[in-house]
Design a protein around this motif. Sequence first.
Motif, PDB file in Angstrom:
ATOM      1  N   TYR A  48      11.119  67.142  39.971  1.00  0.00           N
ATOM      2  CA  TYR A  48      11.311  68.570  39.725  1.00  0.00           C
ATOM      3  C   TYR A  48      12.236  69.146  40.783  1.00  0.00           C
ATOM      4  O   TYR A  48      12.121  68.811  41.960  1.00  0.00           O
ATOM      5  CB  TYR A  48       9.972  69.308  39.773  1.00  0.00           C
ATOM      6  CG  TYR A  48       9.056  68.902  38.653  1.00  0.00           C
ATOM      7  CD1 TYR A  48       9.059  69.593  37.443  1.00  0.00           C
ATOM      8  CD2 TYR A  48       8.204  67.817  38.779  1.00  0.00           C
ATOM      9  CE1 TYR A  48       8.231  69.215  36.405  1.00  0.00           C
ATOM     10  CE2 TYR A  48       7.367  67.434  37.744  1.00  0.00           C
ATOM     11  CZ  TYR A  48       7.384  68.133  36.563  1.00  0.00           C
ATOM     12  OH  TYR A  48       6.565  67.745  35.535  1.00  0.00           O
ATOM     13  N   THR A  50      13.118  72.383  42.860  1.00  0.00           N
ATOM     14  CA  THR A  50      12.310  73.534  43.243  1.00  0.00           C
ATOM     15  C   THR A  50      13.017  74.378  44.291  1.00  0.00           C
ATOM     16  O   THR A  50      13.760  73.869  45.124  1.00  0.00           O
ATOM     17  CB  THR A  50      10.941  73.086  43.792  1.00  0.00           C
ATOM     18  OG1 THR A  50      11.138  72.310  44.963  1.00  0.00           O
ATOM     19  CG2 THR A  50      10.189  72.249  42.767  1.00  0.00           C
ATOM     20  N   GLU A 162       8.093  79.466  37.843  1.00  0.00           N
ATOM     21  CA  GLU A 162       9.414  79.444  37.203  1.00  0.00           C
ATOM     22  C   GLU A 162      10.470  78.819  38.116  1.00  0.00           C
ATOM     23  O   GLU A 162      11.525  78.416  37.657  1.00  0.00           O
ATOM     24  CB  GLU A 162       9.835  80.852  36.777  1.00  0.00           C
ATOM     25  CG  GLU A 162      10.038  81.826  37.928  1.00  0.00           C
ATOM     26  CD  GLU A 162       8.745  82.426  38.498  1.00  0.00           C
ATOM     27  OE1 GLU A 162       8.837  83.077  39.553  1.00  0.00           O
ATOM     28  OE2 GLU A 162       7.667  82.247  37.901  1.00  0.00           O
ATOM     29  N   THR A 165      11.561  73.342  38.052  1.00  0.00           N
ATOM     30  CA  THR A 165      12.136  72.894  36.780  1.00  0.00           C
ATOM     31  C   THR A 165      12.306  71.379  36.782  1.00  0.00           C
ATOM     32  O   THR A 165      12.665  70.779  37.799  1.00  0.00           O
ATOM     33  CB  THR A 165      13.506  73.557  36.517  1.00  0.00           C
ATOM     34  OG1 THR A 165      14.379  73.280  37.619  1.00  0.00           O
ATOM     35  CG2 THR A 165      13.376  75.063  36.361  1.00  0.00           C
ATOM     36  N   ARG A 166      12.044  70.781  35.626  1.00  0.00           N
ATOM     37  CA  ARG A 166      12.131  69.317  35.512  1.00  0.00           C
ATOM     38  C   ARG A 166      13.564  68.861  35.761  1.00  0.00           C
ATOM     39  O   ARG A 166      14.507  69.363  35.176  1.00  0.00           O
ATOM     40  CB  ARG A 166      11.673  68.872  34.125  1.00  0.00           C
ATOM     41  CG  ARG A 166      11.522  67.354  34.018  1.00  0.00           C
ATOM     42  CD  ARG A 166      11.018  66.944  32.642  1.00  0.00           C
ATOM     43  NE  ARG A 166       9.796  67.606  32.272  1.00  0.00           N
ATOM     44  CZ  ARG A 166       8.575  67.118  32.488  1.00  0.00           C
ATOM     45  NH1 ARG A 166       8.440  65.946  33.068  1.00  0.00           N
ATOM     46  NH2 ARG A 166       7.513  67.795  32.132  1.00  0.00           N
ATOM     47  N   TRP A 167      13.723  67.901  36.677  1.00  0.00           N
ATOM     48  CA  TRP A 167      15.029  67.332  37.022  1.00  0.00           C
ATOM     49  C   TRP A 167      15.294  66.109  36.160  1.00  0.00           C
ATOM     50  O   TRP A 167      16.345  65.940  35.587  1.00  0.00           O
ATOM     51  CB  TRP A 167      15.023  66.974  38.512  1.00  0.00           C
ATOM     52  CG  TRP A 167      16.242  66.259  39.015  1.00  0.00           C
ATOM     53  CD1 TRP A 167      16.394  64.924  39.177  1.00  0.00           C
ATOM     54  CD2 TRP A 167      17.462  66.845  39.438  1.00  0.00           C
ATOM     55  NE1 TRP A 167      17.634  64.650  39.687  1.00  0.00           N
ATOM     56  CE2 TRP A 167      18.322  65.810  39.843  1.00  0.00           C
ATOM     57  CE3 TRP A 167      17.918  68.168  39.510  1.00  0.00           C
ATOM     58  CZ2 TRP A 167      19.594  66.037  40.333  1.00  0.00           C
ATOM     59  CZ3 TRP A 167      19.192  68.388  39.992  1.00  0.00           C
ATOM     60  CH2 TRP A 167      20.020  67.338  40.397  1.00  0.00           C
TER      61      TRP A 167
END
Length: 174
Positions: A48, A50, A162, A165-167
Amino acid sequence: MNVVANSGVLAFIALGSNMGDREKHLQSALQMLGEHPRIQVLRLSSIYETEPVGYLDQPAFLNAVAAVRTDMKAGELLGAMLDAELKLGRTRDIRFGPRTIDLDLLLFGSEVLTEPELIVPHPRMLERAFVLVPLLDVLEEAAVPGLEEPLSAYLDGLEGKEGVTRWNTGLTNN
């Protein structure tokens, strides 16, 4: 190749990086852990991206969590983690500042430890979506020693989700 008996302790390690080739640093740390004769990497979360927390004037992080099995004591595992950080160029110049790699012991079996150098479960993990999101990827049970609610309930109550997010779908331990 390492051989850890099934009777070893299941532990969860958070990995983070925001300097240089972030994904390579995560992969290298995971490889070092997996090559240790007393650590077996079992499961890996997605990676993720961040936003930084605490010290904000720094690049975004890549974060992941690895589930490992070990026959070491918690302090010994922490020593192996700190050794990997050192080999990957980790310096501790600014609290919560930029780093090539950060490895945190989140959970160590059902143990609750409060020692000068080690607190388990990790004392700030419930405040950090960048830890809880990947931890929930690899944690088979939602209950954690010493906690009244499942981890998902703590995540639901956090602000800043929020910013996680998925990498990608995860590291490999090949």
